[in-house]
Design a protein around this motif. Structure first.
Motif, PDB file in Angstrom:
ATOM      1  N   PHE A 184       0.827  -1.203   0.000  1.00 36.27           N
ATOM      2  CA  PHE A 184       0.000   0.000   0.000  1.00 36.27           C
ATOM      3  C   PHE A 184       0.864   1.257   0.000  1.00 36.27           C
ATOM      4  O   PHE A 184       0.641   2.173  -0.786  1.00 36.27           O
ATOM      5  N   PHE A 185       1.872   1.310   0.886  1.00 35.20           N
ATOM      6  CA  PHE A 185       2.731   2.492   0.952  1.00 35.20           C
ATOM      7  C   PHE A 185       3.546   2.654  -0.320  1.00 35.20           C
ATOM      8  O   PHE A 185       3.767   3.769  -0.786  1.00 35.20           O
ATOM      9  N   THR A 186       3.988   1.560  -0.902  1.00 33.63           N
ATOM     10  CA  THR A 186       4.755   1.639  -2.136  1.00 33.63           C
ATOM     11  C   THR A 186       3.916   2.204  -3.271  1.00 33.63           C
ATOM     12  O   THR A 186       4.360   3.072  -4.014  1.00 33.63           O
ATOM     13  N   LEU A 187       2.703   1.729  -3.390  1.00 33.92           N
ATOM     14  CA  LEU A 187       1.839   2.205  -4.469  1.00 33.92           C
ATOM     15  C   LEU A 187       1.394   3.642  -4.274  1.00 33.92           C
ATOM     16  O   LEU A 187       1.318   4.415  -5.221  1.00 33.92           O
ATOM     17  N   THR A 188       1.117   4.031  -3.044  1.00 32.89           N
ATOM     18  CA  THR A 188       0.656   5.395  -2.810  1.00 32.89           C
ATOM     19  C   THR A 188       1.782   6.406  -2.978  1.00 32.89           C
ATOM     20  O   THR A 188       1.552   7.499  -3.480  1.00 32.89           O
ATOM     21  N   THR A 189       2.992   6.055  -2.592  1.00 31.69           N
ATOM     22  CA  THR A 189       4.091   7.012  -2.743  1.00 31.69           C
ATOM     23  C   THR A 189       4.439   7.211  -4.204  1.00 31.69           C
ATOM     24  O   THR A 189       4.792   8.312  -4.603  1.00 31.69           O
ATOM     25  N   SER A 190       4.341   6.195  -5.025  1.00 29.67           N
ATOM     26  CA  SER A 190       4.673   6.384  -6.431  1.00 29.67           C
ATOM     27  C   SER A 190       3.629   7.251  -7.122  1.00 29.67           C
ATOM     28  O   SER A 190       3.963   8.060  -7.971  1.00 29.67           O
ATOM     29  N   THR A 191       2.360   7.119  -6.765  1.00 31.08           N
ATOM     30  CA  THR A 191       1.337   7.950  -7.393  1.00 31.08           C
ATOM     31  C   THR A 191       1.398   9.377  -6.870  1.00 31.08           C
ATOM     32  O   THR A 191       1.166  10.314  -7.622  1.00 31.08           O
ATOM     33  N   VAL A 192       1.748   9.572  -5.611  1.00 31.80           N
ATOM     34  CA  VAL A 192       1.847  10.915  -5.063  1.00 31.80           C
ATOM     35  C   VAL A 192       2.996  11.665  -5.739  1.00 31.80           C
ATOM     36  O   VAL A 192       2.852  12.814  -6.131  1.00 31.80           O
ATOM     37  N   SER A 193       4.142  11.023  -5.909  1.00 32.16           N
ATOM     38  CA  SER A 193       5.265  11.701  -6.533  1.00 32.16           C
ATOM     39  C   SER A 193       4.967  11.998  -7.996  1.00 32.16           C
ATOM     40  O   SER A 193       5.388  13.022  -8.523  1.00 32.16           O
ATOM     41  N   LEU A 199       2.223  10.580   5.666  1.00 31.88           N
ATOM     42  CA  LEU A 199       1.025   9.757   5.522  1.00 31.88           C
ATOM     43  C   LEU A 199       0.484   9.280   6.866  1.00 31.88           C
ATOM     44  O   LEU A 199      -0.729   9.286   7.112  1.00 31.88           O
TER      45      LEU A 199
END
Length: 102
Positions: free
Chosen positions: A11-20, A95
């Motif tokens: 979850f954290f990996t996917l959300t950080t890539s979309t946020v950046s 987050l």
């Protein structure tokens, strides 16, 4: 327990890539002045010169000074090109604070 940890890591990996990606798309690029372009060109030439050097003949203190100079040049180039970088740890902390507050 392992499933939960793996799910949170995913979850954290996917959300950080979309946020950046979202912040990079929204930021408008500003034009550099001639003086800033010249300084940025000098910085890139100096970094390439340092990387092409034979560092095996240098002493430990000289290598440390070169490493320090490269870090300073990187800071100056990031300031000139107006890049803002966030580490993964900072993003996770942000987050977590948002989750706790909301």
């Amino acid at each position: 327990m392992k499933k939960l940890l793996y799910s949170l890591a995913l979850f954290f990996t996917l959300t950080t890539s979309t946020v950046s990606y979202a912040t990079a798309a929204e930021k408008p690029k500003t034009e550099l002045t001639a003086e800033q372009k010249a300084e940025l060109e000098y910085i890139t030439k100096r970094v390439e010169e340092i990387r092409s050097m034979d560092k095996s003949a240098l002493s430990k203190a000289e290598r440390k000074a070169l490493k320090k100079e490269v870090k300073e040049l990187k800071r100056r180039s990031d300031f000139l090109s107006q890049n803002v970088t966030l580490s993964l740890g900072a993003i996770i902390i942000i987050l977590l604070l948002l989750i706790i507050i909301l």
